[in-house]
Write a protein that holds these residues in place. Structure first.
Motif, PDB file in Angstrom:
ATOM      1  N   VAL A   6      -7.258  -4.875   1.251  1.00  0.00           N
ATOM      2  CA  VAL A   6      -8.170  -4.075   0.434  1.00  0.00           C
ATOM      3  C   VAL A   6      -7.351  -2.911  -0.121  1.00  0.00           C
ATOM      4  CG1 VAL A   6     -10.293  -2.713   0.386  1.00  0.00           C
ATOM      5  CG2 VAL A   6     -10.124  -4.704   1.905  1.00  0.00           C
ATOM      6  N   LEU A   7      -7.252  -2.862  -1.455  1.00  0.00           N
ATOM      7  CA  LEU A   7      -6.478  -1.834  -2.140  1.00  0.00           C
ATOM      8  C   LEU A   7      -7.421  -1.008  -3.000  1.00  0.00           C
ATOM      9  CD1 LEU A   7      -3.712  -0.624  -2.999  1.00  0.00           C
ATOM     10  CD2 LEU A   7      -3.654  -2.390  -4.794  1.00  0.00           C
ATOM     11  N   VAL A   8      -7.498   0.293  -2.716  1.00  0.00           N
ATOM     12  CA  VAL A   8      -8.428   1.171  -3.415  1.00  0.00           C
ATOM     13  C   VAL A   8      -7.653   2.238  -4.173  1.00  0.00           C
ATOM     14  CG1 VAL A   8     -10.391   2.750  -3.187  1.00  0.00           C
ATOM     15  CG2 VAL A   8     -10.198   0.752  -1.673  1.00  0.00           C
ATOM     16  N   GLY A   9      -7.866   2.281  -5.494  1.00  0.00           N
ATOM     17  CA  GLY A   9      -7.165   3.221  -6.354  1.00  0.00           C
ATOM     18  C   GLY A   9      -7.952   4.461  -6.703  1.00  0.00           C
ATOM     19  N   ASN A  10      -8.912   4.823  -5.878  1.00  0.00           N
ATOM     20  CA  ASN A  10      -9.663   6.055  -6.122  1.00  0.00           C
ATOM     21  C   ASN A  10      -8.827   7.236  -5.644  1.00  0.00           C
ATOM     22  OD1 ASN A  10     -11.605   8.225  -6.070  1.00  0.00           O
ATOM     23  ND2 ASN A  10     -13.203   6.688  -6.094  1.00  0.00           N
ATOM     24  N   PRO A  11      -8.678   8.284  -6.455  1.00  0.00           N
ATOM     25  CA  PRO A  11      -7.907   9.444  -6.003  1.00  0.00           C
ATOM     26  C   PRO A  11      -8.610  10.285  -4.948  1.00  0.00           C
ATOM     27  CG  PRO A  11      -8.710   9.786  -8.239  1.00  0.00           C
ATOM     28  CD  PRO A  11      -9.090   8.392  -7.859  1.00  0.00           C
ATOM     29  N   HIS A  12      -9.836   9.921  -4.592  1.00  0.00           N
ATOM     30  CA  HIS A  12     -10.586  10.629  -3.556  1.00  0.00           C
ATOM     31  C   HIS A  12     -10.758   9.697  -2.360  1.00  0.00           C
ATOM     32  CE1 HIS A  12     -11.453  13.694  -6.506  1.00  0.00           C
ATOM     33  NE2 HIS A  12     -11.851  12.746  -7.322  1.00  0.00           N
ATOM     34  N   PRO A  13     -10.382  10.125  -1.156  1.00  0.00           N
ATOM     35  CA  PRO A  13     -10.509   9.262   0.022  1.00  0.00           C
ATOM     36  C   PRO A  13     -11.975   9.055   0.412  1.00  0.00           C
ATOM     37  CG  PRO A  13      -9.771  11.451   0.664  1.00  0.00           C
ATOM     38  CD  PRO A  13      -9.807  11.437  -0.840  1.00  0.00           C
ATOM     39  N   SER A  14     -12.206   7.972   1.125  1.00  0.00           N
ATOM     40  CA  SER A  14     -13.545   7.648   1.646  1.00  0.00           C
ATOM     41  C   SER A  14     -14.607   7.684   0.547  1.00  0.00           C
ATOM     42  CB  SER A  14     -13.919   8.609   2.780  1.00  0.00           C
ATOM     43  OG  SER A  14     -12.938   8.574   3.792  1.00  0.00           O
ATOM     44  N   SER A  15     -14.288   7.095  -0.564  1.00  0.00           N
ATOM     45  CA  SER A  15     -15.144   7.128  -1.750  1.00  0.00           C
ATOM     46  C   SER A  15     -16.173   6.001  -1.748  1.00  0.00           C
ATOM     47  CB  SER A  15     -14.274   6.984  -2.999  1.00  0.00           C
ATOM     48  OG  SER A  15     -13.643   5.710  -2.992  1.00  0.00           O
ATOM     49  N   VAL A  20     -17.605   0.001  -1.377  1.00  0.00           N
ATOM     50  CA  VAL A  20     -17.902  -1.257  -2.071  1.00  0.00           C
ATOM     51  C   VAL A  20     -16.786  -2.270  -1.815  1.00  0.00           C
ATOM     52  CG1 VAL A  20     -18.234  -2.342  -4.331  1.00  0.00           C
ATOM     53  CG2 VAL A  20     -19.346  -0.154  -3.812  1.00  0.00           C
ATOM     54  N   ALA A  21     -15.531  -1.853  -1.927  1.00  0.00           N
ATOM     55  CA  ALA A  21     -14.402  -2.763  -1.698  1.00  0.00           C
ATOM     56  C   ALA A  21     -14.426  -3.321  -0.285  1.00  0.00           C
ATOM     57  CB  ALA A  21     -13.091  -2.042  -1.969  1.00  0.00           C
ATOM     58  N   GLU A  22     -14.707  -2.480   0.688  1.00  0.00           N
ATOM     59  CA  GLU A  22     -14.765  -2.945   2.075  1.00  0.00           C
ATOM     60  C   GLU A  22     -15.935  -3.894   2.296  1.00  0.00           C
ATOM     61  OE1 GLU A  22     -12.400   0.713   4.255  1.00  0.00           O
ATOM     62  OE2 GLU A  22     -14.604   0.804   4.200  1.00  0.00           O
ATOM     63  N   GLU A  23     -17.032  -3.685   1.587  1.00  0.00           N
ATOM     64  CA  GLU A  23     -18.170  -4.616   1.681  1.00  0.00           C
ATOM     65  C   GLU A  23     -17.798  -5.972   1.092  1.00  0.00           C
ATOM     66  OE1 GLU A  23     -21.691  -6.213   2.778  1.00  0.00           O
ATOM     67  OE2 GLU A  23     -21.046  -4.187   3.309  1.00  0.00           O
ATOM     68  N   VAL A  71      -8.540  -7.552  -2.443  1.00  0.00           N
ATOM     69  CA  VAL A  71      -9.641  -6.925  -3.170  1.00  0.00           C
ATOM     70  C   VAL A  71      -9.041  -5.658  -3.768  1.00  0.00           C
ATOM     71  CG1 VAL A  71     -11.912  -5.847  -2.994  1.00  0.00           C
ATOM     72  CG2 VAL A  71     -11.366  -7.852  -1.582  1.00  0.00           C
ATOM     73  N   VAL A  72      -9.005  -5.596  -5.097  1.00  0.00           N
ATOM     74  CA  VAL A  72      -8.408  -4.463  -5.802  1.00  0.00           C
ATOM     75  C   VAL A  72      -9.535  -3.679  -6.453  1.00  0.00           C
ATOM     76  CG1 VAL A  72      -6.785  -3.733  -7.581  1.00  0.00           C
ATOM     77  CG2 VAL A  72      -6.308  -5.783  -6.221  1.00  0.00           C
ATOM     78  N   ALA A  73      -9.716  -2.434  -6.033  1.00  0.00           N
ATOM     79  CA  ALA A  73     -10.875  -1.660  -6.474  1.00  0.00           C
ATOM     80  C   ALA A  73     -10.470  -0.299  -7.018  1.00  0.00           C
ATOM     81  CB  ALA A  73     -11.845  -1.475  -5.308  1.00  0.00           C
ATOM     82  N   SER A  74     -11.231   0.126  -8.020  1.00  0.00           N
ATOM     83  CA  SER A  74     -11.008   1.427  -8.646  1.00  0.00           C
ATOM     84  C   SER A  74     -12.314   1.907  -9.248  1.00  0.00           C
ATOM     85  CB  SER A  74      -9.960   1.281  -9.759  1.00  0.00           C
ATOM     86  OG  SER A  74      -9.830   2.473 -10.507  1.00  0.00           O
ATOM     87  N   PRO A  75     -12.484   3.216  -9.330  1.00  0.00           N
ATOM     88  CA  PRO A  75     -13.564   3.701 -10.181  1.00  0.00           C
ATOM     89  C   PRO A  75     -13.146   3.482 -11.635  1.00  0.00           C
ATOM     90  CG  PRO A  75     -12.301   5.546  -9.348  1.00  0.00           C
ATOM     91  CD  PRO A  75     -11.748   4.308  -8.702  1.00  0.00           C
ATOM     92  N   THR A  76     -14.102   3.446 -12.518  1.00  0.00           N
ATOM     93  CA  THR A  76     -13.794   3.309 -13.936  1.00  0.00           C
ATOM     94  C   THR A  76     -13.432   4.679 -14.490  1.00  0.00           C
ATOM     95  OG1 THR A  76     -15.363   1.501 -14.091  1.00  0.00           O
ATOM     96  CG2 THR A  76     -14.666   2.493 -16.155  1.00  0.00           C
ATOM     97  N   TYR A  77     -12.245   4.774 -15.075  1.00  0.00           N
ATOM     98  CA  TYR A  77     -11.765   5.994 -15.738  1.00  0.00           C
ATOM     99  C   TYR A  77     -11.433   5.614 -17.167  1.00  0.00           C
ATOM    100  CZ  TYR A  77     -11.069   9.058 -11.641  1.00  0.00           C
ATOM    101  OH  TYR A  77     -11.242   9.864 -10.550  1.00  0.00           O
ATOM    102  N   LYS A  78     -12.071   6.242 -18.128  1.00  0.00           N
ATOM    103  CA  LYS A  78     -11.794   5.973 -19.547  1.00  0.00           C
ATOM    104  C   LYS A  78     -11.867   4.476 -19.853  1.00  0.00           C
ATOM    105  CE  LYS A  78     -10.764  10.326 -20.180  1.00  0.00           C
ATOM    106  NZ  LYS A  78     -11.733  11.229 -20.660  1.00  0.00           N
ATOM    107  N   ALA A  79     -12.899   3.814 -19.341  1.00  0.00           N
ATOM    108  CA  ALA A  79     -13.157   2.385 -19.560  1.00  0.00           C
ATOM    109  C   ALA A  79     -12.067   1.492 -18.976  1.00  0.00           C
ATOM    110  CB  ALA A  79     -13.380   2.083 -21.033  1.00  0.00           C
ATOM    111  N   ALA A  80     -11.356   1.973 -17.957  1.00  0.00           N
ATOM    112  CA  ALA A  80     -10.313   1.186 -17.301  1.00  0.00           C
ATOM    113  C   ALA A  80     -10.240   1.604 -15.829  1.00  0.00           C
ATOM    114  CB  ALA A  80      -8.979   1.398 -18.010  1.00  0.00           C
ATOM    115  N   PRO A 140     -22.417  -0.734  -9.932  1.00  0.00           N
ATOM    116  CA  PRO A 140     -22.987   0.573 -10.292  1.00  0.00           C
ATOM    117  C   PRO A 140     -22.815   1.568  -9.134  1.00  0.00           C
ATOM    118  CG  PRO A 140     -24.629  -1.202 -10.451  1.00  0.00           C
ATOM    119  CD  PRO A 140     -23.409  -1.775  -9.822  1.00  0.00           C
ATOM    120  N   ALA A 141     -21.982   2.561  -9.336  1.00  0.00           N
ATOM    121  CA  ALA A 141     -21.651   3.511  -8.275  1.00  0.00           C
ATOM    122  C   ALA A 141     -22.884   4.191  -7.689  1.00  0.00           C
ATOM    123  CB  ALA A 141     -20.669   4.549  -8.791  1.00  0.00           C
TER     124      ALA A 141
END
Length: 168
Positions: A6-15, A20-23, A71-80, A140-141
């Motif tokens: 599980v790879l999470v690219g959110n700059p905030h931990p425990s987001s 969602v990625a862990e689920e 599982v590669v997860a990120s919040p959407t930033y600038k439509a990416a 949907p966050a």
């Protein structure tokens, strides 16, 4: 045994993105009997992702590259996806995800970003050699508290394809 990274690219931990990625990983593990590896939250490595070489970051790249599923997860930033995720994945060689099944996940703040997962994250993973056999999840966050049901609903039409790729 099959492994899921599980790879999470959110700059905030425990987001919310991490939740969602862990689920997604947990439900894939239930489906396939796979082992879920500890989550890699890139927020913990943000100050070192551009340091080359960095043995710990290199080991994380190796973990992602040798997992059966990622599982590669990120919040959407600038439509990416985030620049943090992109910087990490830039360390993966072209073809470095050959043999890895990838599941792209973006948490979205608006339905206007629903296609971002397919138009931004999927092509990046394919460029790196990953097999992306199912539609990515645009989650949907604001509905993170209902993630078990929503991930299950997303997974339902993909069960057969994933089971055949990730047989126990």
């Amino acid at each position: 045994m099959t492994s899921i990274a599980v790879l999470v690219g959110n700059p905030h931990p425990s987001s919310r993105t991490t939740s969602v990625a862990e689920e997604v990983a947990a439900q894939l593990a239930d489906l396939t009997g796979a082992e879920v590896l500890p989550t890699i939250e890139l927020a913990a490595y943000a100050d070192r992702v551009f340091v080359v070489p960095d043995p710990e970051i290199d080991a994380l790249v190796e973990e992602v590259s040798t997992a059966d599923v990622v599982v590669v997860a990120s919040p959407t930033y600038k439509a990416a996806y985030t620049g943090l995720l992109k910087a990490f994945l830039d360390r993966v060689d072209t073809g470095g995800l050959d043999g890895v099944v990838a599941v792209p996940v973006l948490t979205i703040g608006s339905p206007a970003h629903t296609l971002a997962v397919e138009h931004t994250l999927r092509p990046l993973l394919v460029e790196l050699g990953a097999t992306v056999p199912v539609r990515g999840l645009a989650f949907p966050a604001a509905e993170v508290d209902d993630r078990t049901r929503l991930v299950s609903a997303w997974l339902a039409p993909h069960r057969r394809a994933l089971e055949s790729l990730l047989a126990r």
